[in-house]
Scaffold this motif. Structure first.
Motif, PDB file in Angstrom:
ATOM      1  N   ALA A   1      -6.944   4.165  -4.671  1.00 16.72           N
ATOM      2  CA  ALA A   1      -7.477   5.415  -4.116  1.00 16.72           C
ATOM      3  C   ALA A   1      -6.322   6.144  -3.439  1.00 16.72           C
ATOM      4  N   ILE A   2      -6.566   7.360  -2.994  1.00 13.00           N
ATOM      5  CA  ILE A   2      -5.483   8.150  -2.406  1.00 13.00           C
ATOM      6  C   ILE A   2      -5.134   7.697  -0.991  1.00 13.00           C
ATOM      7  N   ASN A   3      -3.864   7.916  -0.628  1.00 10.57           N
ATOM      8  CA  ASN A   3      -3.416   7.826   0.766  1.00 10.57           C
ATOM      9  C   ASN A   3      -3.721   6.457   1.383  1.00 10.57           C
ATOM     10  N   LEU A   4      -3.223   5.412   0.748  1.00  8.74           N
ATOM     11  CA  LEU A   4      -3.461   4.047   1.218  1.00  8.74           C
ATOM     12  C   LEU A   4      -2.617   3.746   2.446  1.00  8.74           C
ATOM     13  N   ASP A   5      -3.060   2.789   3.253  1.00  4.88           N
ATOM     14  CA  ASP A   5      -2.394   2.554   4.539  1.00  4.88           C
ATOM     15  C   ASP A   5      -2.333   1.069   4.866  1.00  4.88           C
TER      16      ASP A   5
ATOM     17  N   ALA B   1       0.845  -1.194   0.000  1.00  2.49           N
ATOM     18  CA  ALA B   1       0.000   0.000   0.000  1.00  2.49           C
ATOM     19  C   ALA B   1       0.877   1.238   0.000  1.00  2.49           C
ATOM     20  N   ASN B   2       0.768   2.058  -1.046  1.00  2.00           N
ATOM     21  CA  ASN B   2       1.551   3.286  -1.166  1.00  2.00           C
ATOM     22  C   ASN B   2       0.693   4.484  -0.762  1.00  2.00           C
ATOM     23  N   SER B   3       1.240   5.376   0.062  1.00  3.86           N
ATOM     24  CA  SER B   3       0.445   6.486   0.587  1.00  3.86           C
ATOM     25  C   SER B   3       0.743   7.826  -0.081  1.00  3.86           C
ATOM     26  N   GLY B   4       2.017   8.090  -0.365  1.00  7.46           N
ATOM     27  CA  GLY B   4       2.373   9.434  -0.806  1.00  7.46           C
ATOM     28  C   GLY B   4       2.154  10.455   0.286  1.00  7.46           C
ATOM     29  N   GLY B   5       2.342  10.037   1.544  1.00  3.26           N
ATOM     30  CA  GLY B   5       2.032  10.876   2.695  1.00  3.26           C
ATOM     31  C   GLY B   5       2.858  12.130   2.832  1.00  3.26           C
ATOM     32  N   TYR B   6       4.000  12.194   2.152  1.00  4.69           N
ATOM     33  CA  TYR B   6       4.816  13.409   2.212  1.00  4.69           C
ATOM     34  C   TYR B   6       4.248  14.534   1.356  1.00  4.69           C
ATOM     35  N   THR B   7       3.361  14.196   0.430  1.00  2.00           N
ATOM     36  CA  THR B   7       2.818  15.206  -0.491  1.00  2.00           C
ATOM     37  C   THR B   7       1.292  15.158  -0.480  1.00  2.00           C
ATOM     38  N   PRO B   8       0.660  15.718   0.549  1.00  3.46           N
ATOM     39  CA  PRO B   8      -0.804  15.666   0.649  1.00  3.46           C
ATOM     40  C   PRO B   8      -1.527  16.259  -0.547  1.00  3.46           C
ATOM     41  N   SER B   9      -0.877  17.160  -1.296  1.00  2.00           N
ATOM     42  CA  SER B   9      -1.527  17.728  -2.475  1.00  2.00           C
ATOM     43  C   SER B   9      -1.498  16.773  -3.658  1.00  2.00           C
ATOM     44  N   ASN B  10      -0.717  15.692  -3.530  1.00  3.95           N
ATOM     45  CA  ASN B  10      -0.579  14.736  -4.630  1.00  3.95           C
ATOM     46  C   ASN B  10      -0.305  13.344  -4.057  1.00  3.95           C
ATOM     47  N   TYR B  11      -1.274  12.809  -3.337  1.00  7.48           N
ATOM     48  CA  TYR B  11      -1.118  11.488  -2.731  1.00  7.48           C
ATOM     49  C   TYR B  11      -0.868  10.411  -3.791  1.00  7.48           C
ATOM     50  N   ASP B  12      -0.162   9.361  -3.399  1.00  8.59           N
ATOM     51  CA  ASP B  12      -0.100   8.172  -4.242  1.00  8.59           C
ATOM     52  C   ASP B  12      -1.467   7.500  -4.200  1.00  8.59           C
TER      53      ASP B  12
ATOM     54  N   LEU C   1     -12.802   1.578   2.154  1.00  8.45           N
ATOM     55  CA  LEU C   1     -12.181   0.257   2.156  1.00  8.45           C
ATOM     56  C   LEU C   1     -12.357  -0.378   0.782  1.00  8.45           C
ATOM     57  N   PHE C   2     -11.277  -0.979   0.266  1.00  8.97           N
ATOM     58  CA  PHE C   2     -11.302  -1.579  -1.067  1.00  8.97           C
ATOM     59  C   PHE C   2     -10.866  -3.039  -0.996  1.00  8.97           C
ATOM     60  N   VAL C   3     -11.405  -3.856  -1.907  1.00  3.29           N
ATOM     61  CA  VAL C   3     -11.057  -5.273  -1.988  1.00  3.29           C
ATOM     62  C   VAL C   3     -10.398  -5.537  -3.338  1.00  3.29           C
ATOM     63  N   ILE C   4      -9.210  -6.142  -3.305  1.00  3.42           N
ATOM     64  CA  ILE C   4      -8.486  -6.494  -4.526  1.00  3.42           C
ATOM     65  C   ILE C   4      -8.505  -8.006  -4.689  1.00  3.42           C
TER      66      ILE C   4
ATOM     67  N   VAL D   1      -7.275  -9.238  -0.967  1.00  4.92           N
ATOM     68  CA  VAL D   1      -6.649  -8.359   0.012  1.00  4.92           C
ATOM     69  C   VAL D   1      -7.532  -7.139   0.202  1.00  4.92           C
ATOM     70  N   TYR D   2      -7.621  -6.700   1.447  1.00  2.75           N
ATOM     71  CA  TYR D   2      -8.411  -5.536   1.826  1.00  2.75           C
ATOM     72  C   TYR D   2      -7.446  -4.394   2.132  1.00  2.75           C
ATOM     73  N   VAL D   3      -7.668  -3.245   1.514  1.00  2.00           N
ATOM     74  CA  VAL D   3      -6.767  -2.111   1.686  1.00  2.00           C
ATOM     75  C   VAL D   3      -7.569  -0.871   2.063  1.00  2.00           C
ATOM     76  N   THR D   4      -7.056  -0.110   3.027  1.00  2.00           N
ATOM     77  CA  THR D   4      -7.750   1.087   3.496  1.00  2.00           C
ATOM     78  C   THR D   4      -7.181   2.341   2.844  1.00  2.00           C
ATOM     79  N   SER D   5      -8.083   3.256   2.531  1.00  2.00           N
ATOM     80  CA  SER D   5      -7.702   4.591   2.064  1.00  2.00           C
ATOM     81  C   SER D   5      -8.102   5.589   3.140  1.00  2.00           C
ATOM     82  N   ARG D   6      -7.161   6.450   3.530  1.00  2.00           N
ATOM     83  CA  ARG D   6      -7.449   7.409   4.591  1.00  2.00           C
ATOM     84  C   ARG D   6      -8.118   8.684   4.089  1.00  2.00           C
ATOM     85  N   GLY D   7      -8.263   8.822   2.770  1.00  2.00           N
ATOM     86  CA  GLY D   7      -8.824  10.051   2.241  1.00  2.00           C
ATOM     87  C   GLY D   7      -7.855  11.202   2.410  1.00  2.00           C
ATOM     88  N   ASP D   8      -8.378  12.451   2.350  1.00  2.00           N
ATOM     89  CA  ASP D   8      -7.481  13.613   2.452  1.00  2.00           C
ATOM     90  C   ASP D   8      -7.705  14.424   3.719  1.00  2.00           C
ATOM     91  N   TYR D   9      -8.567  13.936   4.631  1.00  2.00           N
ATOM     92  CA  TYR D   9      -8.854  14.591   5.909  1.00  2.00           C
ATOM     93  C   TYR D   9      -9.615  15.907   5.743  1.00  2.00           C
TER      94      TYR D   9
END
Length: 368
Positions: free
Chosen positions: A213-217, A182-193, A242-245, A227-235
């Motif tokens: 989706a953005i900001n996965l965790d 799960a890739n987040s791109g957490g360092y760049t909130p304006s352009n999440y992975d 929650l997504f299922v792959i 696999v179940y993966v969570t997206s934290r959204g942009d706050y």
């Protein structure tokens, strides 16, 4: 608000401010407390890793002994008095593989390796900005917020190779010979992975990046090849989901429009909680959810059934005993003082609670 140290730059700054209120900088004193009645079985005990506030070197290791029912705080510090800085600065994961236990210590840029039964220090593996751990065929895989996975041999405890993935990778899940990151791109909130990287473990190469989706965790595998993966959204305007792959097709097969922070799967049940913070409103919304992974349907009930969720201020870590199905849930409270660990039986009724170190978050079951 649920945060694992580097989710957002703005959140990190907030936690730094909170941490500065705590001036002592020392470890929680070693202490034992009787909390359970004692039991025997395949599981010997449960390790709890407390993250500790950033910059304070207050990460710590607790242990709950199943046989005696005793909860012991600051085990690593007591067992290894010669290690001046203790477990280190901001512990972000713990896992047991073979006879060794591994703790990722993000702020200290290392993985602490110790004897799984005694918590005695063995060695460290240097991994800058390390986050989470996963194992496969005598290799430990460590996500680094620098954008790669470090692969170390569990015998020599040396990094053998690195695998470039998405930006600020978080958790991993292994299904067959593939790893999902799960890739987040957490360092760049304006352009999440927005991607989950798929790695062929036989070749240590990325074979696909799945748009999710953005900001996965968090990412967890079930027993049916999903696999179940969570997206934290942009706050702000995009909410958590929650997504299922499907790992047979490596494509998203289903989306649940529910707040999803932490997720733990045991047998056919997924236990999910969320503390969804919105900067527009300044409001935290906490929820506890159950999902049937076999039928892929939400169950209309919480996994806490006795009303004691009102006692929990900031749910922060979750684990399910695979045998008894007891539920372990931590409370980081104000992120500054000691936290709490709650134990519920499989019906969702509270059995006991105990004070932990600062920001309790991660679990490892020790087997007999």
């Amino acid at each position: 608000m649920k945060n694992k140290y580097l989710h957002l730059i703005t959140t990190t700054v907030l936690l730094c401010i909170l941490a500065s209120c705590r001036k002592d900088g020392g470890q929680l004193p070693s202490e034992e407390e009787q909390v359970g009645g004692g039991s025997t079985g395949k599981i010997k005990g449960l390790y709890v890793v407390n993250e500790g506030n950033m910059g304070s070197n207050k990460a710590s290791l607790d242990y709950y002994d199943y046989a005696t029912g005793i909860y012991k705080r600051n085990l690593f510090g007591e067992t290894n008095p010669g290690i001046v800085l203790g477990l280190g600065d901001v512990a972000t994961d713990v896992a047991i593989y073979g006879a060794k236990m591994y703790v990722a210590v993000n702020g200290s840029n290392l993985v602490e390796v110790m004897n799984a039964r005694t918590a005695k220090h063995i060695n460290t593996i240097k991994v800058p900005n390390c986050r989470y751990l996963k194992f496969y065929q005598n290799k430990v895989y460590v996500t680094s917020y620098d954008g790669y996975i470090a692969v170390a041999d569990t015998g020599s405890l040396t990094v053998q190779t690195t695998i470039k993935v998405g930006r600020q990778p978080e958790q991993m899940a292994v299904v067959g010979t593939k790893m999902y990151v799960a890739n987040s791109g957490g360092y760049t909130p304006s352009n999440y992975d927005r991607t989950v990287s798929v790695i062929d473990l036989n070749t240590s190469t990325v074979i696909k990046n799945i748009e999710v989706a953005i900001n996965l965790d968090h990412i967890v595998a079930d027993q049916y090849g999903d696999v179940y993966v969570t997206s934290r959204g942009d706050y702000y305007n995009i909410s958590s989901k929650l997504f299922v792959i499907d790992t047979k097709t490596d494509a998203v097969k289903k989306q649940f429009d529910i707040p999803a922070g932490e997720i733990a799967i045991n047998n056919d049940l997924a236990y999910i909680y969320s503390v969804e913070f919105n900067y527009n409103t300044g409001v935290n919304k906490t929820s506890y959810t159950l999902l049937d992974v076999k039928t892929e349907t939400l169950l209309n009930r919480s996994f806490i059934t006795d009303g004691t969720e009102k006692d929990i201020k900031t749910p922060y870590g979750l684990a399910i005993d695979p045998i008894s199905e007891d539920i372990y849930l931590t409370d980081a409270r104000d992120y500054v003082s000691s936290g709490m660990l709650y134990c519920y039986d499989k019906t969702g009724r509270k059995k006991w609670s105990v004070t932990t170190g600062d920001i309790p978050a991660h679990f490892a079951f020790l087997y007999q």
